[in-house]
Structure formats: C-alpha cells, structure tokens
Write a protein that holds these residues in place. Structure first.
Motif, short mmCIF file in Angstrom:
data_model
loop_
_atom_site.label_atom_id
_atom_site.label_comp_id
_atom_site.label_asym_id
_atom_site.label_seq_id
_atom_site.Cartn_x
_atom_site.Cartn_y
_atom_site.Cartn_z
N VAL A 44 12.01 -19.02 -6.15
CA VAL A 44 12.24 -19.76 -6.45
C VAL A 44 14.22 -19.88 -5.36
CG1 VAL A 44 13.94 -21.78 -6.42
CG2 VAL A 44 11.80 -21.26 -8.29
N LEU A 45 14.33 -18.67 -4.77
CA LEU A 45 15.35 -18.02 -4.24
C LEU A 45 15.13 -17.99 -3.54
CD1 LEU A 45 18.53 -16.72 -6.53
CD2 LEU A 45 18.11 -19.61 -5.56
N ALA A 46 13.78 -17.41 -3.26
CA ALA A 46 13.49 -16.71 -1.76
C ALA A 46 12.61 -17.77 -1.11
CB ALA A 46 11.95 -15.47 -1.60
N CYS A 47 12.14 -18.95 -1.56
CA CYS A 47 11.57 -19.85 -1.38
C CYS A 47 12.73 -20.70 0.01
CB CYS A 47 11.09 -21.02 -2.19
SG CYS A 47 9.11 -19.94 -2.53
N GLY A 88 -2.28 -16.24 -3.40
CA GLY A 88 -1.04 -17.02 -2.16
C GLY A 88 -1.11 -17.88 -1.47
N ILE A 89 -2.53 -17.15 -0.46
CA ILE A 89 -3.37 -17.65 0.79
C ILE A 89 -3.77 -19.19 0.19
CG2 ILE A 89 -5.42 -18.06 1.99
CD1 ILE A 89 -5.07 -15.13 1.45
N LEU A 90 -3.88 -19.09 -1.01
CA LEU A 90 -4.39 -20.63 -0.76
C LEU A 90 -3.03 -21.52 -1.41
CD1 LEU A 90 -6.37 -23.43 -2.34
CD2 LEU A 90 -6.15 -21.82 -4.16
N VAL A 91 -2.01 -20.98 -1.85
CA VAL A 91 -0.41 -22.09 -2.28
C VAL A 91 0.10 -21.85 -0.95
CG1 VAL A 91 1.82 -21.48 -2.83
CG2 VAL A 91 -0.54 -20.72 -4.49
N ALA A 92 -0.63 -21.29 -0.02
CA ALA A 92 0.56 -21.63 1.25
C ALA A 92 -0.23 -22.00 1.94
CB ALA A 92 0.52 -20.34 2.61
N PHE A 93 -1.65 -22.40 1.80
CA PHE A 93 -2.20 -23.67 2.68
C PHE A 93 -2.11 -25.26 2.12
CE2 PHE A 93 -4.43 -20.03 5.17
CZ PHE A 93 -4.79 -20.67 6.44
N LEU A 147 4.82 -16.76 -5.35
CA LEU A 147 5.78 -18.40 -4.87
C LEU A 147 6.02 -16.76 -3.86
CD1 LEU A 147 8.29 -19.37 -7.16
CD2 LEU A 147 7.23 -20.81 -6.31
N LEU A 148 5.49 -15.58 -4.00
CA LEU A 148 6.30 -14.79 -2.75
C LEU A 148 5.38 -13.79 -1.96
CD1 LEU A 148 8.49 -12.13 -5.34
CD2 LEU A 148 9.01 -13.74 -3.61
N THR A 149 4.06 -14.30 -2.75
CA THR A 149 3.12 -13.74 -1.45
C THR A 149 2.45 -15.11 -0.92
OG1 THR A 149 1.98 -14.70 -3.71
CG2 THR A 149 1.51 -11.98 -3.14
N PHE A 165 8.68 -9.70 0.66
CA PHE A 165 8.47 -10.50 0.15
C PHE A 165 7.29 -10.67 -1.07
CE2 PHE A 165 11.08 -13.95 1.97
CZ PHE A 165 12.69 -13.86 1.97
N ALA A 166 6.46 -9.77 -0.15
CA ALA A 166 4.93 -9.21 -1.04
C ALA A 166 5.18 -8.52 -1.93
CB ALA A 166 3.76 -9.48 0.20
N GLY A 167 6.20 -7.49 -1.02
CA GLY A 167 6.57 -6.19 -1.63
C GLY A 167 7.04 -5.99 -2.85
N LEU A 168 8.18 -7.55 -3.28
CA LEU A 168 8.74 -7.49 -4.15
C LEU A 168 7.75 -7.90 -5.27
CD1 LEU A 168 11.90 -7.79 -5.01
CD2 LEU A 168 11.83 -9.85 -3.46
N ALA A 169 7.06 -8.78 -4.44
CA ALA A 169 6.67 -9.36 -5.58
C ALA A 169 5.88 -7.54 -6.14
CB ALA A 169 5.66 -10.12 -5.02
N GLY A 170 5.37 -7.14 -6.00
CA GLY A 170 4.87 -6.35 -6.91
C GLY A 170 5.80 -5.45 -7.27
N THR A 171 7.03 -4.86 -6.77
CA THR A 171 7.69 -4.60 -7.68
C THR A 171 8.32 -5.29 -9.01
OG1 THR A 171 8.54 -3.30 -5.85
CG2 THR A 171 10.31 -3.57 -7.84
#
Length: 376
Positions: A223-226, A301-306, A88-90, A273-279
């Motif tokens: 989900v909240l980030a989205c 995440g690239i595939l999800v976004a496209f 979701l975040l990436t 957001f991506a950094g938060l995913a790592g944390t």
C-alpha cells in the motif's frame, strides 16, 4: 480551416454554473475509467457465467462461493488481503512503465529472482546478523536484482530498439530457468529432498503479522509503495517528465528531457517493486526460495494494472478484489468439483474484456467535457 473556426462562440457561464462547471468536468473525466472498468468486470463475469453454464454448473453458486471464499468472513478477508499483497507490487511493475508508453509484462521473472536473491543473502547471515538488519538486506537484495532484471528490458528498448514486451517476457522464462537451476544445484538445501529449495529461514528472519490480523506486513509495504508511486508520478518533476515522454518521445527529446534515463530508471524502479514482492513472499509465506515462487503473481499483476488504468492508487482496491477471487479458488474446487484453474479462466476472460473496453474511452459524451454544449 480548423474545427474551432466553424464553431459558434458562446458566452461563458457565470454565477454558480460558472463555478460548478470545472468541478463537473473534473468529476466526469475521473468517472470514466471507473465506469468503464466496472462495465468490463460485469461483462467479463457474464461471459464467464455462460462458460460455467455450458459445462453444467450453476453460475449463481459459483459467484456465491466466490464471495464466501474471498470476503464472506473475517478469515476470508484476511486471506484475500494476504494474496493481494504481492499483486500490489507486481501491478506497479506494469503500471509505472506504462506511464512512459511501455508495456512490460515480465514481472514474474523479477518476482522469482527477487525471492531467490533475498533467500540467498539471508543464508550467510543466519546467526551472525540482527534480524532487522537481515530483513533489510534481504529487501535490498531482492529490489536490486528485480530492478536490474526489468531495467535491462528498458535499456534494450531505448538503446537497442528491442520491443520491451517481448524482451521482458523472454527474460521471465530465463529467470525461472535460472532459479530452478540454482535451487536444484548450488543453493539447494540438502534437507529438501522432495521439494528442492534453499535453506529454511529462521523464525526471527521471517516477516511478522500485522497486530490483530493474520496478514503479514507485506500488505502495508504494498500500500505504501502504491501511494509513494502515485506521488512520484503525479506530484514530482520526475513524474511530469515521465508523463511527457510517454505522451510524445520526440517532443520530450526536443525539450531536452533525458528520455533514456527516464526509461531505464522507471523500468528499474518497477522491477525493484516486483523483486521486493518475491522477497516478501519468501520472508512472509514460504520461508525459503522454492518452486512455489512461480505462482503467477507477475501475470496477475498485469490484469490488476490494466483494470486500474495504471493508476497506482486504483491498484489498491483492484488488487484486493483480485486477491479475493484468487482466495476463493480452493473453495470452488471443493464445493463444485471444478479445477483450481477455473479462477485463471476467469482472470483471462476479464483481461480480454478489459482490452476490448479500451476502445470505449472518449466515446461517451457524458464523460467527455469537450463534447458538451454550453447553453447560451
């Protein structure tokens, strides 16, 4: 002479038809990305079936195991939701810059550095800070490092003309090398002999589970980030300015919009957001920063976004679908004797088909109200 000058003038629709037409037009435009994305998934699965059959395996068994491993039981569903949380975040790291017309594919670097930053700042806090404060500081550190890393790609794009796709990809390789150096050197825990990593987080620093589920709170954060990203892009003046700049940079500059700040700011937010995913991956799954952070979440995440057409709300169901496919990899490997990378082949096939299907948008009359003809 314009095209409109040669078209006959038709009387406007009245009555119920007049009220229904705007609704139908809106539904048609919104149905196009759903229909084409669904078509792309079906075609991708069909092509992948041919590949599986060519190596002597049963495509039907593969899809049965894929469903069973991803969504066939409550345990499988929870596993899929856990794997969807970082996606979701990436995916937002790709989707947000895309609204500016930028193709950023370097979320993997922000993920590993965000996880490393969260683990590094937690080490001196052990025994001296409340758990809640420690988790907040870990999240802030991960978001700050991820935002700076991807924001750098946006800065280079706007102020130095460096292609953001190449810059973000190369920055990912630098980030991975930097993380490997730090966890094998200055930040390495002496107790980690076979698997270099930072010091293990204490249990009170770890991110807990959602009540009644074996899924960590990172899913709720994603989900909240989205939802928040959709509100930012679609319902605020900042989002409107970003969409204008993404449509035509020159027009945005003529209107006086701060294009530079939009580019750097939105890419920095995406990287955060991506950094938060790592944390979250460190605080909820790994317990320390180690090589397991390089799990390919940034590339998935690239595939999800496209597939979601860079719509933050559409990212939620797509990430869950891809999380289920990823969760089924182990079951496929055990039951069919296929390598775990089979899932990666499927993801690559889907991505190629999705890129090909980009050429289909605007070609179907049913989804394009501009091509409809009114009856007199």
């Amino acid at each position: 002479m314009t095209i409109e000058a040669n078209m006959p003038t038709l009387p406007p629709l009245t009555g119920r038809a007049g009220y229904a037409r705007p609704v139908l037009e809106g539904l048609a435009r919104r149905a196009e990305p759903v229909a084409i994305a669904f078509f792309a998934v079906i075609v991708g699965l069909a092509l992948f079936s041919v590949f599986i059959a060519a190596i002597g395996k049963s495509p039907l068994q593969l899809f049965q195991l894929m469903y069973a491993g991803g969504f066939g039981s409550w345990f499988s569903i929870q596993n899929s939701l856990s794997r969807a949380a970082p996606l979701l975040l990436t995916a937002l790291c790709v989707a947000l810059p895309a609204r500016l017309g930028l193709v950023v594919i370097g979320a993997e670097g922000a993920v590993v550095l965000g996880g490393l930053a969260g683990a590094a700042i937690a080490i001196p806090l052990i025994g001296s800070a409340p758990p809640l404060l420690a988790r907040l500081l870990m999240a802030v550190a991960g978001m700050a490092v991820g935002g700076i890393w991807i924001g750098l790609a946006g800065f280079l794009r706007h102020y130095r003309g460096v292609n953001e796709t190449i810059a973000s990809l190369l920055l990912s390789y630098i980030a991975i090398a930097l993380m490997n150096h730090l966890i094998e050197g200055p930040l390495r825990d002496p107790a980690s002999l076979n698997k270099p990593s930072t010091a293990q987080l204490p249990p009170e620093f770890m991110l807990g589970k959602i009540p009644g589920m074996d899924v960590h709170w990172g899913l709720v954060v994603g989900v909240l980030a989205c939802i928040g990203s959709w509100i930012l892009i679609e319902r605020t003046s900042f989002g409107f300015a970003a969409r204008v700049a993404g449509g035509n940079v020159r027009a945005a500059q003529i209107q006086g919009l701060p294009v530079g700040r939009l580019v750097v700011g939105l890419t920095a937010l995406a990287g955060a957001f991506a950094g938060l995913a790592g944390t979250i991956e460190v605080a909820a799954v790994q317990g320390s920063a180690n090589g397991a952070l390089i799990a390919g979440y940034g590339y998935a995440g690239i595939l999800v976004a496209f597939l979601a057409r860079h719509n933050p709300l559409a990212i939620i169901p797509v990430a869950i679908l891809l999380g289920g496919i990823d969760a089924s990899g182990g079951l496929i490997q055990r039951r069919m004797g296929l390598p775990d990378a089979t899932v990666l082949v499927l993801q690559g096939t889907l991505f190629v088909v999705i890129l090909f299907c980009e050429t289909l948008y605007g070609r179907f009359k049913a989804f394009n109200p501009d091509l409809w003809k009114r009856s007199a």
